[in-house]
Design a protein around this motif. Structure first.
Motif, short mmCIF file in Angstrom:
data_model
loop_
_atom_site.label_atom_id
_atom_site.label_comp_id
_atom_site.label_asym_id
_atom_site.label_seq_id
_atom_site.Cartn_x
_atom_site.Cartn_y
_atom_site.Cartn_z
N GLY A 75 53.93 45.11 57.73
CA GLY A 75 52.96 45.23 56.64
C GLY A 75 51.68 44.47 56.93
N GLU A 76 51.23 43.67 55.98
CA GLU A 76 49.96 42.96 56.11
C GLU A 76 50.03 41.79 57.09
N ALA A 77 51.20 41.28 57.39
CA ALA A 77 51.33 40.10 58.23
C ALA A 77 50.77 40.33 59.63
N GLU A 78 50.85 41.53 60.13
CA GLU A 78 50.36 41.78 61.49
C GLU A 78 48.84 41.85 61.57
N ARG A 79 48.15 41.86 60.45
CA ARG A 79 46.69 41.91 60.44
C ARG A 79 46.07 40.52 60.53
N GLY A 80 46.81 39.50 60.47
CA GLY A 80 46.29 38.14 60.55
C GLY A 80 46.19 37.52 59.17
N GLU A 81 45.70 36.29 59.14
CA GLU A 81 45.60 35.57 57.88
C GLU A 81 44.37 36.01 57.10
N VAL A 82 44.49 35.99 55.80
CA VAL A 82 43.39 36.35 54.92
C VAL A 82 42.47 35.14 54.78
N ALA A 83 41.16 35.37 54.82
CA ALA A 83 40.20 34.27 54.67
C ALA A 83 40.30 33.66 53.28
N ALA A 84 40.05 32.36 53.21
CA ALA A 84 40.06 31.68 51.90
C ALA A 84 38.97 32.29 51.03
N ARG A 85 39.29 32.51 49.75
CA ARG A 85 38.37 33.19 48.84
C ARG A 85 37.90 32.24 47.75
N VAL A 86 36.70 32.52 47.23
CA VAL A 86 36.15 31.80 46.09
C VAL A 86 35.70 32.85 45.08
N PHE A 87 36.03 32.64 43.82
CA PHE A 87 35.65 33.57 42.76
C PHE A 87 34.44 33.00 42.04
N VAL A 88 33.42 33.84 41.85
CA VAL A 88 32.18 33.42 41.19
C VAL A 88 31.97 34.28 39.95
N SER A 89 31.64 33.64 38.82
CA SER A 89 31.41 34.37 37.58
C SER A 89 29.94 34.76 37.46
N TYR A 90 29.72 36.02 37.11
CA TYR A 90 28.38 36.56 36.85
C TYR A 90 28.39 37.12 35.43
N TYR A 91 27.28 36.93 34.70
CA TYR A 91 27.18 37.36 33.30
C TYR A 91 25.96 38.27 33.13
N CYS A 92 26.16 39.40 32.44
CA CYS A 92 25.04 40.31 32.17
C CYS A 92 24.52 40.08 30.76
N ALA A 93 23.42 40.77 30.41
CA ALA A 93 22.79 40.61 29.10
C ALA A 93 23.70 41.11 27.97
N ASN A 94 24.65 41.97 28.26
CA ASN A 94 25.58 42.47 27.23
C ASN A 94 26.78 41.55 27.04
N GLY A 95 26.83 40.44 27.75
CA GLY A 95 27.91 39.48 27.60
C GLY A 95 29.15 39.75 28.43
N HIS A 96 29.08 40.72 29.35
CA HIS A 96 30.23 41.00 30.21
C HIS A 96 30.30 39.97 31.32
N GLU A 97 31.50 39.59 31.68
CA GLU A 97 31.71 38.66 32.81
C GLU A 97 32.34 39.43 33.96
N THR A 98 31.80 39.23 35.15
CA THR A 98 32.32 39.84 36.36
C THR A 98 32.66 38.71 37.33
N ARG A 99 33.84 38.80 37.97
CA ARG A 99 34.26 37.73 38.88
C ARG A 99 34.59 38.30 40.26
N PRO A 100 33.58 38.64 41.06
CA PRO A 100 33.88 39.10 42.42
C PRO A 100 34.30 37.91 43.29
N SER A 101 35.04 38.22 44.34
CA SER A 101 35.47 37.15 45.25
C SER A 101 34.69 37.25 46.55
#
Length: 116
Positions: free
Chosen positions: A18-44
Motif C-alpha cells: 500500500g502506501e508504505a512503499e511510497r516513502g514517508e509523508v512530509a510533516a504537515r501544518v494546517f493553516v486557517s483562512y477566513y473569507c468575508a462570509n465567515g467561512h473557515e478553510t484549513r488547507p495543509s
C-alpha cells in the motif's frame, strides 16, 4: 464484462504494501483562512514550506478570497460587468463622431459607384 483482469476496488500503483512503499509523508501544518462570509478553510502545507505560505486562499464554499486574519478578512474583488465591442467603441467615440465617420464612408462608396 468490461475491465478485463482488474481487481475491483484497487487502483494503479497499489501494491501489497500500500502506501508504505511510497516513502514517508512530509510533516504537515494546517493553516486557517477566513473569507468575508465567515467561512473557515484549513488547507495543509508541508512544514518545510513554513515561510512560503500564501497570503490569500480561495474559499471552496463561496469562491471569495480568504486571509489568515479572522477579524479582518479580505474584501470581495470588484467585478466589472461584461462589455461588448460596441460599448468599447462608444467609450472612444461620441454619437456625432460616429455619424461623421458613417457619412464619410457612405460618400466614399457613392464616389466609387458602389451605392446610390
Amino acid at each position: 464484462m468490461a475491465g478485463g483482469n482488474a481487481i475491483r476496488g484497487s487502483r494503479v500503483g497499489a501494491g501489497p504494501m500500500g502506501e508504505a512503499e511510497r516513502g514517508e509523508v512530509a510533516a504537515r501544518v494546517f493553516v486557517s483562512y477566513y473569507c468575508a462570509n465567515g467561512h473557515e478553510t484549513r488547507p495543509s502545507f508541508a512544514q518545510e514550506a513554513g515561510l512560503l505560505l500564501p497570503e490569500l486562499w480561495d474559499c471552496p464554499r463561496c469562491g471569495l478570497p480568504a486571509g489568515q486574519d479572522h477579524e479582518n478578512p479580505p474584501t470581495a474583488p470588484k467585478v466589472e460587468p461584461y462589455k461588448t465591442h460596441l460599448a468599447y467603441v462608444k467609450e472612444r467615440r461620441s454619437d456625432t463622431d460616429g455619424a461623421q465617420i458613417l457619412d464619410e464612408a457612405l460618400e466614399s462608396l457613392r464616389g466609387r459607384g458602389l451605392i446610390r
